[in-house]
Write a protein that holds these residues in place. Structure first.
Motif, PDB file in Angstrom:
ATOM      1  N   ILE A  96       2.480  11.894  40.065  1.00  4.88           N
ATOM      2  CA  ILE A  96       3.619  12.670  40.370  1.00  4.88           C
ATOM      3  C   ILE A  96       4.208  11.895  41.721  1.00  4.88           C
ATOM      4  CG2 ILE A  96       4.031  14.999  41.572  1.00  4.88           C
ATOM      5  CD1 ILE A  96       1.669  16.086  39.996  1.00  4.88           C
ATOM      6  N   ASP A  97       5.525  11.670  41.717  1.00  7.98           N
ATOM      7  CA  ASP A  97       6.107  11.156  42.935  1.00  7.98           C
ATOM      8  C   ASP A  97       7.159  12.060  43.443  1.00  7.98           C
ATOM      9  OD1 ASP A  97       4.869   8.387  42.874  1.00  7.98           O
ATOM     10  OD2 ASP A  97       5.565   8.194  41.000  1.00  7.98           O
ATOM     11  N   LEU A  98       7.460  12.099  44.738  1.00  7.71           N
ATOM     12  CA  LEU A  98       8.326  12.906  45.310  1.00  7.71           C
ATOM     13  C   LEU A  98       9.403  12.167  46.154  1.00  7.71           C
ATOM     14  CD1 LEU A  98       9.189  15.987  45.484  1.00  7.71           C
ATOM     15  CD2 LEU A  98       7.915  16.234  47.377  1.00  7.71           C
ATOM     16  N   TYR A  99      10.613  12.500  46.077  1.00  8.99           N
ATOM     17  CA  TYR A  99      11.582  11.975  46.757  1.00  8.99           C
ATOM     18  C   TYR A  99      12.826  12.541  47.529  1.00  8.99           C
ATOM     19  CZ  TYR A  99      10.185   7.980  43.597  1.00  8.99           C
ATOM     20  OH  TYR A  99       9.562   6.944  42.720  1.00  8.99           O
ATOM     21  N   ARG A 100      12.917  12.521  48.562  1.00 14.06           N
ATOM     22  CA  ARG A 100      14.167  13.121  48.971  1.00 14.06           C
ATOM     23  C   ARG A 100      15.290  12.925  48.234  1.00 14.06           C
ATOM     24  NH1 ARG A 100      15.067  16.310  53.303  1.00 14.06           N
ATOM     25  NH2 ARG A 100      13.413  16.139  54.763  1.00 14.06           N
ATOM     26  N   LEU A 101      16.270  13.748  47.629  1.00 10.92           N
ATOM     27  CA  LEU A 101      17.214  13.589  46.856  1.00 10.92           C
ATOM     28  C   LEU A 101      18.231  12.396  47.335  1.00 10.92           C
ATOM     29  CD1 LEU A 101      18.098  15.183  44.146  1.00 10.92           C
ATOM     30  CD2 LEU A 101      19.726  16.288  45.489  1.00 10.92           C
ATOM     31  N   ARG A 102      18.564  11.548  46.301  1.00  8.91           N
ATOM     32  CA  ARG A 102      19.364  10.431  46.555  1.00  8.91           C
ATOM     33  C   ARG A 102      18.618   9.306  47.371  1.00  8.91           C
ATOM     34  NH1 ARG A 102      22.527  14.380  45.439  1.00  8.91           N
ATOM     35  NH2 ARG A 102      22.714  15.276  47.719  1.00  8.91           N
ATOM     36  N   GLU A 103      17.607   9.321  47.356  1.00 10.03           N
ATOM     37  CA  GLU A 103      16.623   8.235  48.125  1.00 10.03           C
ATOM     38  C   GLU A 103      15.585   7.777  46.856  1.00 10.03           C
ATOM     39  OE1 GLU A 103      15.007   9.268  52.087  1.00 10.03           O
ATOM     40  OE2 GLU A 103      16.923   9.991  52.453  1.00 10.03           O
ATOM     41  N   THR A 104      15.239   6.487  47.219  1.00 10.81           N
ATOM     42  CA  THR A 104      14.572   5.837  46.473  1.00 10.81           C
ATOM     43  C   THR A 104      13.154   5.383  47.145  1.00 10.81           C
ATOM     44  OG1 THR A 104      15.302   3.619  47.043  1.00 10.81           O
ATOM     45  CG2 THR A 104      16.320   4.607  45.296  1.00 10.81           C
ATOM     46  N   THR A 105      12.768   5.773  48.085  1.00 11.40           N
ATOM     47  CA  THR A 105      11.380   5.533  48.827  1.00 11.40           C
ATOM     48  C   THR A 105      10.501   6.728  48.543  1.00 11.40           C
ATOM     49  OG1 THR A 105      12.293   4.065  50.298  1.00 11.40           O
ATOM     50  CG2 THR A 105       9.869   5.079  50.796  1.00 11.40           C
ATOM     51  N   PRO A 106       9.369   6.853  47.843  1.00  8.11           N
ATOM     52  CA  PRO A 106       8.552   8.126  47.879  1.00  8.11           C
ATOM     53  C   PRO A 106       8.112   8.513  48.964  1.00  8.11           C
ATOM     54  CG  PRO A 106       7.591   6.087  46.700  1.00  8.11           C
ATOM     55  CD  PRO A 106       8.821   5.686  47.469  1.00  8.11           C
ATOM     56  N   ILE A 107       7.879   9.945  48.978  1.00  9.73           N
ATOM     57  CA  ILE A 107       7.065  10.394  49.985  1.00  9.73           C
ATOM     58  C   ILE A 107       5.797  10.418  49.853  1.00  9.73           C
ATOM     59  CG2 ILE A 107       6.888  12.802  51.227  1.00  9.73           C
ATOM     60  CD1 ILE A 107       9.747  13.469  50.171  1.00  9.73           C
ATOM     61  N   ALA A 108       4.897  10.130  50.970  1.00  5.86           N
ATOM     62  CA  ALA A 108       3.686   9.832  50.919  1.00  5.86           C
ATOM     63  C   ALA A 108       3.046  11.516  50.787  1.00  5.86           C
ATOM     64  CB  ALA A 108       3.075   9.133  52.229  1.00  5.86           C
ATOM     65  N   SER A 109       1.939  11.346  49.717  1.00  8.69           N
ATOM     66  CA  SER A 109       1.132  12.490  49.619  1.00  8.69           C
ATOM     67  C   SER A 109       0.201  12.916  50.664  1.00  8.69           C
ATOM     68  CB  SER A 109       0.604  12.605  48.129  1.00  8.69           C
ATOM     69  OG  SER A 109      -0.324  11.301  48.000  1.00  8.69           O
ATOM     70  N   THR A 110       0.073  14.115  50.817  1.00  7.08           N
ATOM     71  CA  THR A 110      -1.161  14.489  51.946  1.00  7.08           C
ATOM     72  C   THR A 110      -2.593  14.687  51.326  1.00  7.08           C
ATOM     73  OG1 THR A 110      -0.415  16.753  52.004  1.00  7.08           O
ATOM     74  CG2 THR A 110       0.575  15.239  53.559  1.00  7.08           C
ATOM     75  N   ALA A 111      -2.485  15.225  49.876  1.00  5.43           N
ATOM     76  CA  ALA A 111      -3.723  15.617  49.253  1.00  5.43           C
ATOM     77  C   ALA A 111      -3.393  15.534  47.506  1.00  5.43           C
ATOM     78  CB  ALA A 111      -4.367  16.891  49.979  1.00  5.43           C
ATOM     79  N   HIS A 112      -4.500  15.347  47.047  1.00  4.95           N
ATOM     80  CA  HIS A 112      -4.727  15.282  45.625  1.00  4.95           C
ATOM     81  C   HIS A 112      -5.866  16.300  45.261  1.00  4.95           C
ATOM     82  CE1 HIS A 112      -2.766  11.647  46.338  1.00  4.95           C
ATOM     83  NE2 HIS A 112      -1.898  11.722  45.383  1.00  4.95           N
ATOM     84  N   GLY A 113      -5.673  17.106  44.178  1.00  6.24           N
ATOM     85  CA  GLY A 113      -6.633  18.136  43.517  1.00  6.24           C
ATOM     86  C   GLY A 113      -6.408  18.351  42.328  1.00  6.24           C
ATOM     87  N   HIS A 114      -7.330  19.274  41.909  1.00  5.65           N
ATOM     88  CA  HIS A 114      -7.449  19.949  40.631  1.00  5.65           C
ATOM     89  C   HIS A 114      -7.004  21.451  40.680  1.00  5.65           C
ATOM     90  CE1 HIS A 114      -8.552  16.365  38.799  1.00  5.65           C
ATOM     91  NE2 HIS A 114      -9.558  16.217  39.775  1.00  5.65           N
TER      92      HIS A 114
END
Length: 149
Positions: free
Chosen positions: A90-108
């Motif tokens: 799962i990668d997240l970006y501000r719309l129309r940007e190409t640098t992914p936003i750093a995640s703060t946590a991962h879980g199930h």
């Protein structure tokens, strides 16, 4: 001997009940279908092969497998999670940007909920694009989870 160990391990895995367990309030939308990630309802997306698709302003996943993407708007700053029903990235970006936003946590997700993983991000108001890669299935189910109390 190895076969016996595998069979024992498989038999020891807990089976999920036929009636799904209750979900915490922030995940309640997992069992309701929607079209907009910001609606608090789960969105089921068709996946596509990133080797055969070119899309403007959508960074393509670098993992092998199928992909899905969806844009959404955040109105209030906070920590938000993207829940996914299968293994994937799962990668997240501000719309129309190409640098992914750093995640703060991962879980199930909770056991037997159908939620395979949740990745959290600190977000401010604005438009975002989630890009999920490394998928095996022709469809992917996602939910935007707000951690607001």
């Amino acid at each position: 001997m190895i076969l016996a160990a595998l069979l024992l391990a498989q038999a020891a895995a807990p089976a999920c009940p036929t009636t799904p367990a209750a979900l915490p309030a922030q995940l309640a939308g997992w069992r309701t279908s929607g079209d907009d990630l910001a609606s608090g309802k789960a969105v089921t997306l068709d996946t596509w092969d990133p080797r055969t698709v070119r899309m403007l302003d959508v960074p393509l996943p670098q993992r092998p497998g199928r992909a899905a993407n969806r844009a959404f708007r955040i109105k209030t700053s906070g920590t938000y999670g993207i829940a996914l029903d299968q293994k994937g990235w799962i990668d997240l970006y501000r719309l129309r940007e190409t640098t992914p936003i750093a995640s703060t946590a991962h879980g199930h997700g909770p056991a037997c909920s159908g939620i395979r993983k949740i990745v959290r991000f600190a977000l401010t108001p604005g438009e975002y694009q989630v890009v999920v890669g490394g998928l095996d299935s022709p469809r992917a189910k996602l939910l935007l989870v707000s951690d607001a109390k």
